[in-house]
Scaffold this motif. Structure first.
Motif: not given
Length: 229
Positions: A183-185, A220-223, A226-229
């Motif tokens: 993630l390039n913040m 981060l929330r949508p990431m 998605a990662a927990l699906k």
């Protein structure tokens, strides 16, 4: 066969004695600084065992100071394992005590800036991160990881080129493994011209304020979902 002169033998014997007497902590003190922090985490895990399979936020002080994790990720079992001043290699050294109690499905990882501030090269930071991931996927092969890029801040602007190079190495490595996400913040927290937005930082121009953490959470929330699906 010639024998060592008595004087040379005594010198060698003294050297071996001293080498044996030096403890690992004296040889490599960089991990010892956080023994109390790690002990506090262990105590917390005994008294309040973590929900396994959640999200572990791991890294240096910007993770440690993130006090609103539960509110920022509602319904997600989160665990904060940030310890100030730490480097990537410290997370690997204490891996079993930091990561294994929670056995997370996802790690959000923020570390590397202190490494560069301590004169590590971009290559060394990337190598240390590869070592962390090797340990992670040896013990938790299904666990995913989101790496938050090393930030470009006003307090460390002189390190900008090293930070940019390290982020490039880290991004390339993350793209080589589907379990890893970079993630390039800096794309979010800098202006289009590449300048630091001071409204996201505390007076020390290094650590984020509430607005900075709100931005991190929003990205981060949508990431995480998605990662927990």
């Amino acid at each position: 066969m010639k024998t060592l002169p008595k004087k040379s033998f005594l010198i060698v014997a003294l050297f071996l004695t001293l080498a044996h007497a030096i403890s690992p902590a004296a040889v490599n003190p960089r991990h010892e600084r956080w023994k109390k922090d790690i002990a506090a985490f262990e105590k917390q895990d005994r008294e309040n065992p973590p929900v396994q399979g959640g999200v572990l936020f791991l890294g240096s002080s910007s993770i440690r100071l993130w006090k609103t994790l539960a509110e920022d990720f509602p319904g997600v079992p989160v665990r904060n394992r940030g310890f100030g001043g730490s480097r990537v290699a410290n997370c690997t050294y204490y891996f079993d005590k930091l990561v294994m109690p929670a056995k997370p499905r996802l790690i959000v990882f923020f570390s590397g800036g202190n490494d560069i501030n301590a004169w590590e090269t971009a290559e060394e930071v990337a190598s240390d991160f590869r070592a962390f991931c090797a340990e992670l996927h040896k013990k938790l092969p299904e666990t995913k990881l989101i790496y938050i890029s090393i930030p470009i801040t006003e307090s460390r602007v002189m390190q900008r080129s090293t930070i940019a190079l390290a982020n490039t190495y880290l991004s390339v490595f993350c793209h080589s493994d589907p379990r890893l996400t970079f993630l390039n913040m800096n794309d979010h927290i800098l202006t289009p011209e590449g300048n630091v937005r001071p409204e996201y930082y505390l007076a020390d121009k290094l650590h984020m304020n509430e607005a900075g953490y709100a931005l991190w959470a929003r990205v981060l929330r949508p990431m995480v979902t998605a990662a927990l699906k």
